[in-house]
Structures are given as C-alpha cells and as structure tokens.
Design an enzyme around this catalytic site. Structure first.
Site, short mmCIF file in Angstrom:
data_model
loop_
_atom_site.label_atom_id
_atom_site.label_comp_id
_atom_site.label_asym_id
_atom_site.label_seq_id
_atom_site.Cartn_x
_atom_site.Cartn_y
_atom_site.Cartn_z
N HIS A 68 33.73 11.08 34.07
CA HIS A 68 33.95 10.45 35.38
C HIS A 68 34.82 9.23 35.16
O HIS A 68 34.52 8.38 34.32
CB HIS A 68 32.62 10.02 36.00
N SER A 128 29.29 10.49 31.94
CA SER A 128 29.63 9.49 32.94
C SER A 128 29.34 8.12 32.34
O SER A 128 29.59 7.92 31.14
CB SER A 128 28.81 9.78 34.21
N ASP A 170 25.51 15.04 38.04
CA ASP A 170 26.62 15.96 37.84
C ASP A 170 26.50 16.55 36.43
O ASP A 170 26.30 15.81 35.48
CB ASP A 170 27.95 15.21 38.01
#
Ligand SMILES: C[S@@+](CC[C@H](N)C(=O)[O-])C[C@H]1O[C@@H](n2cnc3c(N)ncnc32)[C@H](O)[C@@H]1O
Lengths: 193, 277
Positions: A45, A18, A138
């Site tokens: 992401h 991310s 995540d």
C-alpha cells in the site's frame, strides 16, 4: 533429494504488506541470492505515485533487479516487480503482468487481495504468498484463495509485526498454512530453489 | 460438480464462449481485451447480479438486449479523476498547448473519456491560456452511460478537494472552486467550459477515424487491450493525427513497442509523444 527440491519449487513468490511492512522487506530482500528460480512480486500500500524512490530503496537491498511492473511485461525469474501506485497488479496466463485501474478494493489500489486472487487463479499451486504487517484486512481474502488453489499461504508472525492487525486477521480467518518470523522469511528467500 | 459461478468464478473457456456470443450477436467485440482484468469484471458482475450459473448469465445476455447495456457499462472500467497525474497536465500546459496556440483551430480528441473529468481538466487549462474559444474537444467512449454523465458535467462534491489539489499541483493558479457551483453533494462544472466539447459514442475496436487532430489523449484505456488491439488503436490514432501533433497516454502506457513508434518522439519524461514524420 534433488527431485524433492524441484517438486517444491514455486515459480512465483508474492509478498503483500501495508503499514510497517517496508522495514520487513528491507530486512529480507538481501536474502535473494543466486539460487532463486522464481520471480518475486511485491504489493505494498503506497501513498501516492510520486514515490518511485521506493523502487530505489528496495533495489538498494536486493541483488536482483527491482522495477515497477509495466503492463504486458513478461515476468522473469530472478527479478523483483513492485506493483505501481494507483494500479492493481494482475497476472495473465501467458506469464505477463497486467495493470488495471478499476475501483479501489479495501480502500486500496494496488490491493493485495486483487493480486493474490489473480496469482491463485493463474499460478494455482505454483505460488507462495506472504502477508506482512499492516493496519487493514486487505490480503486476507486473497490468502484464502491462494490456499484453496493449492498454493502456500504464509503470514508474518503478528508478534513480530509493527502493525499486527493484518497478519492477525489472516490468522483469525484461518487463511494461512504457516506463521513465520522475519528471519524465516529471509531464510526462505535465500534457500528457495 | 458445482458450476464455477457458484464459487464466483467463470472458467477461461466459458469467458471465450461469452465473448463469442457478444461479438456474433451484438457486434461488441471484447476478444482483444486483456483477460485477467476482463475476467475479474465478469466475475464481479455475476456476483452483483447473482447469476446462479454461467448458463444463466449467457442466456440473459443472449435474450435480453437491455442487459447487454448493463454488461458493457459494468465490465468496462470507468474510474477517472480530474488532473489525474498532475505532472502530465503541467506538461500539457507548459509544453503542448503553447505549440498548439499557433493553430487557428485546435482539435483535441479524448478517446475513452469515461465520465469526462479529464475533458473538463483540459478545458480549464485551455480557458486559462485563452485558447478554449478556438478549440474543439471531441470526447468519446464506448459506454453511453458515462458519456451522459460527462455531458452533464456534474461530479461528486466530495472529490473536489482532491481535484483542487491536483489542479494546483498541475500548475493551476486560480481558485479551483470558481470552476463549479456546489449543489448539495454535487459540483456542477461551469457552463462556459462545456461550450467547445462534443461527446459521442465511439468504439476503438471497431469504429474508424472520424477527423484529424493535433492532440489525442487516450489514458488508461490501452492497458485493458491486448497487444494486437493496442497496435490497431495506435494505427487508428496515427491516421487521426496531423503531422507534428501530439499523443498523450496513461502513466503506465507506452507507444514505444507499437508499429508507429519510429514516427514518434517522446517529449520529456511524461507519456507524451510528438509525430515527427
Ligand atoms: C479507466 S477509464 C479511463 C478514463 C480516463 N481517460 C482516465 O485516464 O482517467 C477507461 C475508459 O475506456 C473506455 N473504453 C473501454 N473500451 C473501449 C473501447 N473499445 N472504445 C472506446 N472506449 C473504451 C471505458 O468505457 C472507460 O470509460
């Protein structure tokens, strides 16, 4: 020796990241070379679907072809597949990729957990999963599943990460078998059979 | 040995047993669905509803037809939004609807419309082009629960900001808030938009063609189907589409590898094809 190499060979390497992970990818992708007999899947992401320049950017650092994953596409060794914005990327038992636009997971779609869990399910011990820099958790649950299924679960050394939270969470959860630096990841991509 | 559901996961062979039961007993055939996604949905439902084992999930499905309804509602993915992929709607506005404007009656089919956000999006554009009054929009889905929501046309107010920006990006020029009235945390879509909509249950796996259309929109449904089922659905669409009609698909779907591909021509870079033969 040679037999050892074959035994260690993983068919799939999957990298999730991310915030702060794009820079890492741009540093490690040039490591991909003639040796690799695996497919590389990247789950990042992303802000919106209007960012296909991301593919071009990654492709500019890789001598392997880089593309956004298409649904039902057969995954080939020596290729890089990027999860498209707004879809989860999954793996089918027949070696193809699948897309799914179900609910966001950890506020994310694509979600790293979703792809890691699916990779664990289908590839079992035949996968290396790497979690990079990021600002949410995540990927942590996904790494745990990779580990439990016999795959290798690696995290970027938080001290080298632009945003340490994501790899640090994985370490805190014990969801890893190795902590590695950016240089080590580069070396791995370069030398992995 | 603990059963797989205790770890939150159904085995491949158990999934096949379940799909076999559903097809045999209820005529709901999910065997043509892509397994990776379907499996995730079944696992998600099993953990939501806390089935201690696969046997119990199976038993419940076999003996409780009310639970079947929940099963169908939950294993289908019903996520959607208004003006999803704005450039797609811009292409409808600029390239497709002006062609359809020449017809005395325009018939559109939204297949797999979920809760209807896309259907209202289409209606808004048609209204702005003064075409809505001579259009019929058929909107279908396998899941009766989402059709109920679509019929009501009431959506979370919190989403309207995003939809408004999608609308503008898709070439909308009005004040988007004119299309709904806010009620507490909900937005009720303008009644006039609904006048030309017809909602009905239709299963793309087993139901047949029911009309001829000039535009069929089926977005983010085919990604859940395997190649064989996709081909069946493309033939169904082809039978249901007039010559020179259009088919619009989701951002990640293509007609290119389907059995009808040679009769269709992609329009620009959006996922819109025209039937040329
Ligand atoms: C992800 S939604 C897509 C909604 C909308 N078209 C969009 O793109 O935003 C997929 C829809 O397909 C429906 N669906 C799944 N299987 C179907 C079938 N066999 N026949 C008709 N609809 C189906 C689901 O119930 C769901 O509402």
């Amino acid at each position: 020796m040679a037999q050892n190499k074959v035994a260690e060979r993983k068919r799939l390497v999957i990298i999730g990241g991310s915030a702060g992970s794009l820079e890492v990818l741009l540093q490690v992708l040039p490591g991909l070379g003639a040796r690799g007999h695996f497919a590389l899947v990247i789950v990042l992401h992303r802000k919106s679907s209007t960012e296909s320049p991301l593919v071009d950017l990654l492709a500019s650092r890789s001598c392997w072809p880089v593309q956004e994953a298409e649904e039902k596409q057969e995954m080939l060794k020596g290729h890089v597949y990027l999860a498209p914005a707004d879809y989860h990327l999954l793996f089918e038992a027949d070696g193809t990729l699948a897309l799914d636009d179900s609910e966001k997971v950890n506020f994310s779609r694509p979600s790293i957990d979703v792809s890691f869990e699916s990779a664990a399910e289908v590839y079992g011990s035949d996968v290396v999963a790497v979690l990079l820099s990021g600002a949410n958790a995540d990927g942590v649950a996904g790494l745990q599943r990779i580990e439990a299924s016999g795959g290798l679960a690696w995290v970027q050394d938080p001290s080298s990460a632009a945003v340490a939270y994501m790899p640090a969470e994985a370490i805190r959860a014990g969801a890893f078998s190795r902590i590695l630096s950016v240089e080590e990841l580069f070396g791995f991509l370069k030398n992995h059979p | 040995m603990s059963s797989s559901l205790e770890q939150g996961r159904i085995h491949d062979d158990e999934l096949e047993v379940l799909l076999g039961d559903l097809a045999a007993q209820y005529g709901y055939d999910f065997t043509g669905y892509s397994r990776a996604s379907l499996k995730r949905r079944v696992n998600r439902l099993s953990s939501l509803d806390k089935f201690p084992s696969f046997a119990e999930l199976r038993y419940r499905l076999r003996h409780d037809s009310a639970y079947l309804r929940r099963f169908v509602e939950e294993i289908t993915v019903n996520v959607t939004e208004m003006f999803r992929d704005p450039s797609f709607y811009q292409a409808l506005r600029q390239d497709v609807f002006p062609v359809l404007a020449t017809y005395p009656l325009i018939r559109i089919w939204h297949a797999g419309c979920a809760t209807g956000e896309e259907v209202y999006s289409t209606a808004i554009i048609l209204q702005e082009l003064s075409l809505l009054h001579k259009t019929l929009i058929y909107a279908t889905d396998i899941n009766p629960a989402v059709l109920e929501v679509a019929r009501k046309g009431i959506f979370p107010l919190a989403h309207m900001r995003q939809y408004s920006s999608n609308y503008l990006e898709a070439g909308g020029r009005n004040d988007f808030s004119a299309y709904y009235t806010a009620h507490y945390d909900h937005a009720k879509m303008e009644e006039s938009l609904k006048a030309r909509m017809i909602f009905a249950a239709h299963n793309l796996v087993s139901d047949h063609s029911f009309n001829e259309f000039q535009l069929i929109l089926c977005r983010n449904v085919l990604i859940y189907f395997d190649k064989l089922l996709q081909d069946r659905v493309f033939r169904l669409f082809d039978e249901s589409l007039e010559k020179l009609g259009f088919i619009g698909l989701g951002a990640k779907e293509t007609l290119r590898f389907s059995p009808v591909a040679s009769q269709y021509q992609q329009q620009g870079k959006e996922k819109i094809w025209r039937k040329i033969k």
